[in-house]
Motif scaffolding. Sequence first.
Motif, mmCIF file in Angstrom:
data_model
loop_
_atom_site.group_PDB
_atom_site.id
_atom_site.type_symbol
_atom_site.label_atom_id
_atom_site.label_comp_id
_atom_site.label_asym_id
_atom_site.label_seq_id
_atom_site.Cartn_x
_atom_site.Cartn_y
_atom_site.Cartn_z
ATOM 1 N N GLY A 25 -46.649 1.524 42.743
ATOM 2 C CA GLY A 25 -46.982 0.677 43.880
ATOM 3 C C GLY A 25 -45.769 -0.069 44.404
ATOM 4 N N ALA A 26 -44.906 -0.546 43.488
ATOM 5 C CA ALA A 26 -43.670 -1.212 43.918
ATOM 6 C C ALA A 26 -42.723 -0.228 44.596
ATOM 7 N N LEU A 27 -42.682 1.012 44.117
ATOM 8 C CA LEU A 27 -41.847 2.030 44.754
ATOM 9 C C LEU A 27 -42.323 2.325 46.173
ATOM 10 N N GLN A 28 -43.625 2.280 46.377
ATOM 11 C CA GLN A 28 -44.145 2.514 47.723
ATOM 12 C C GLN A 28 -43.648 1.446 48.692
ATOM 13 N N TYR A 29 -43.535 0.204 48.233
ATOM 14 C CA TYR A 29 -43.005 -0.851 49.089
ATOM 15 C C TYR A 29 -41.511 -0.669 49.333
ATOM 16 N N THR A 30 -40.819 -0.044 48.386
ATOM 17 C CA THR A 30 -39.377 0.186 48.536
ATOM 18 C C THR A 30 -39.074 1.160 49.661
ATOM 19 N N THR A 31 -40.015 2.019 49.996
ATOM 20 C CA THR A 31 -39.769 3.009 51.058
ATOM 21 C C THR A 31 -39.635 2.366 52.437
ATOM 22 N N ILE A 32 -39.838 1.037 52.531
ATOM 23 C CA ILE A 32 -39.652 0.359 53.816
ATOM 24 C C ILE A 32 -38.216 0.508 54.302
ATOM 25 N N THR A 33 -37.274 0.422 53.371
ATOM 26 C CA THR A 33 -35.859 0.566 53.730
ATOM 27 C C THR A 33 -35.210 1.782 53.086
ATOM 28 N N ARG A 34 -35.942 2.542 52.298
ATOM 29 C CA ARG A 34 -35.376 3.714 51.630
ATOM 30 C C ARG A 34 -36.216 4.949 51.933
ATOM 31 N N PRO A 35 -36.098 5.504 53.143
ATOM 32 C CA PRO A 35 -36.872 6.709 53.471
ATOM 33 C C PRO A 35 -36.460 7.926 52.648
ATOM 34 N N ASP A 36 -35.297 7.871 51.987
ATOM 35 C CA ASP A 36 -34.841 9.018 51.209
ATOM 36 C C ASP A 36 -35.703 9.275 49.976
ATOM 37 N N ILE A 37 -36.480 8.289 49.520
ATOM 38 C CA ILE A 37 -37.352 8.498 48.359
ATOM 39 C C ILE A 37 -38.816 8.647 48.765
ATOM 40 N N ASN A 38 -39.084 8.734 50.056
ATOM 41 C CA ASN A 38 -40.466 8.731 50.532
ATOM 42 C C ASN A 38 -41.249 9.929 50.010
ATOM 43 N N PHE A 39 -40.641 11.104 50.020
ATOM 44 C CA PHE A 39 -41.353 12.294 49.554
ATOM 45 C C PHE A 39 -41.656 12.200 48.065
ATOM 46 N N ALA A 40 -40.662 11.795 47.269
ATOM 47 C CA ALA A 40 -40.863 11.709 45.818
ATOM 48 C C ALA A 40 -41.925 10.672 45.472
ATOM 49 N N VAL A 41 -41.911 9.537 46.164
ATOM 50 C CA VAL A 41 -42.911 8.497 45.904
ATOM 51 C C VAL A 41 -44.299 8.980 46.310
ATOM 52 N N ASN A 42 -44.386 9.648 47.455
ATOM 53 C CA ASN A 42 -45.680 10.187 47.887
ATOM 54 C C ASN A 42 -46.235 11.178 46.872
ATOM 55 N N LYS A 43 -45.340 11.911 46.214
ATOM 56 C CA LYS A 43 -45.778 12.896 45.231
ATOM 57 C C LYS A 43 -46.362 12.232 43.993
ATOM 58 N N VAL A 44 -45.701 11.205 43.469
ATOM 59 C CA VAL A 44 -46.202 10.564 42.245
ATOM 60 C C VAL A 44 -47.398 9.657 42.531
ATOM 61 N N LEU A 62 -49.890 11.484 33.899
ATOM 62 C CA LEU A 62 -49.484 12.231 32.709
ATOM 63 C C LEU A 62 -48.018 11.962 32.389
ATOM 64 N N ASP A 63 -47.563 12.526 31.272
ATOM 65 C CA ASP A 63 -46.164 12.339 30.870
ATOM 66 C C ASP A 63 -45.201 12.904 31.904
ATOM 67 N N THR A 64 -45.525 14.058 32.467
ATOM 68 C CA THR A 64 -44.637 14.653 33.473
ATOM 69 C C THR A 64 -44.545 13.773 34.718
ATOM 70 N N HIS A 65 -45.635 13.120 35.065
ATOM 71 C CA HIS A 65 -45.615 12.220 36.222
ATOM 72 C C HIS A 65 -44.738 10.999 35.940
ATOM 73 N N TRP A 66 -44.821 10.458 34.729
ATOM 74 C CA TRP A 66 -44.004 9.294 34.376
ATOM 75 C C TRP A 66 -42.523 9.653 34.337
ATOM 76 N N ARG A 67 -42.207 10.863 33.882
ATOM 77 C CA ARG A 67 -40.805 11.298 33.897
ATOM 78 C C ARG A 67 -40.291 11.398 35.333
ATOM 79 N N ALA A 68 -41.156 11.867 36.235
ATOM 80 C CA ALA A 68 -40.762 11.935 37.653
ATOM 81 C C ALA A 68 -40.521 10.539 38.222
ATOM 82 N N VAL A 69 -41.344 9.561 37.821
ATOM 83 C CA VAL A 69 -41.149 8.183 38.279
ATOM 84 C C VAL A 69 -39.834 7.629 37.755
ATOM 85 N N LYS A 70 -39.525 7.892 36.503
ATOM 86 C CA LYS A 70 -38.269 7.382 35.932
ATOM 87 C C LYS A 70 -37.059 8.006 36.601
ATOM 88 N N ARG A 71 -37.167 9.245 37.031
ATOM 89 C CA ARG A 71 -36.042 9.844 37.755
ATOM 90 C C ARG A 71 -35.834 9.145 39.106
#
Length: 418
Positions: free
Chosen positions: A98-117, A125-134
């Motif tokens: 949820g905090a990452l979603q707010y970060t996309t206000i000024t960081r459109p470069d992570i918008n796709f990755a955040v939308n995915k997680v 799942l564990d794979t989803h958490w690893r994607a968030v940590k990346r």
Amino acid sequence: MLITGNVPASIQQVISQLNSHFSLKDLGEVSLFLGVEVVKTTDNGLRLSQSNYIKDLLKRASITEAKGCPTPMVTNCELSKYTSDPISDPKLYRSVVGALQYTTITRPDINFAVNKVIQYMESPLDTHWRAVKRILRYLSGTLDYEIQLHISNGDISAFSDSDWAADVDDRRSTTGVHAYHGRNLISWCVKKQTVVERSSTEAEYRSLAQAASEVAWLTSLLNELRIKKRDAPVIWVDNLSAIALASNPVLHARTKHIELDMHFVRDKVLNNELELRHVPTKDQIADIFTKPLSHQSFVKLRERLGLVSLASLGLRGRVRSGCRNDQVKISLINQADDLIKSWVIKRDDLIKSWVIKRDDLIKPVIKRDDLIKRVEGDVLINQVLLFEKSGDVHTRGKASENSQQDISHEPTPHELSS
């Protein structure tokens, strides 16, 4: 509350009127608003960032010392609901995402990755958490990146793209749309389509309809602000079939299920309220909103979005207008940059000329070595032939001498008696 305008007297009048009805505190020129840091540049532009907000988020996730990543998502990442085990703390996952979603206000470069997680908030799942940590590791390595806004009188343009059947669980497509006013990125959107499309053309057309809707809203907003447009807004699409459907007056039977989108876009085109143009796939900026990219492609498209690192700008990223000393610093920095560029160009020219001269000098040496090798080979062959001939003559000479001795020698009586 933010109050903006191009006439300071009018701004002050609005503040006075509000202060007469409510208890207000004037904080002056904006520098921080809801976690968004605002820096005014020398050309009366703005730079927006959330570096402090991102630092707090990294502390919450306990990865402040993690090594940075070049991209927010690996190129072969295919997240699914059934690929691994559930995580032990789903609450932390939801909080961080949820905090990452707010970060996309000024960081459109992570918008796709955040939308995915975000799609796996219900049961991460564990794979989803690893994607968030990346994603967090990518942000930790790009804390100094900011989005730039410049004074612009340009028209509205947009880019539309889709990734057909990208979701491995339900095979729905992903829509990516972003819009510019002049060279300023003012709107971006990543969305999973609500239905399964049977072809890439249909998926692209739904993305085109989303872009047309966003452009129509932006045009209406600019009209309310009394900002006149010179030309019709342009939407750049990398699918020729989608462009053909928008301009073809015949409604094909195979496109009945996207009939509403077709009529919406086609009416805009026929009324000259919208213009569609083709862009090659390699130049499609909206790719950064639809799929994970390689490092080279990601960096190229990130720069075209208007995201800039302060490390590459030096002092120029923090100076404010109206300060004479700062303007002197900027001019000195620009002069230094020009000198460095000219020196680099001269250095490269010298290196090229030296390499050319060196190659010209080496060529005769190579030719000489080839000639020497050829001459040495010919001499060696001649010596072998001479040696063979001289050996044959020598053996023949010995044989003739022995035969002459045998013929000329006659036995004595003593030799006969013995």
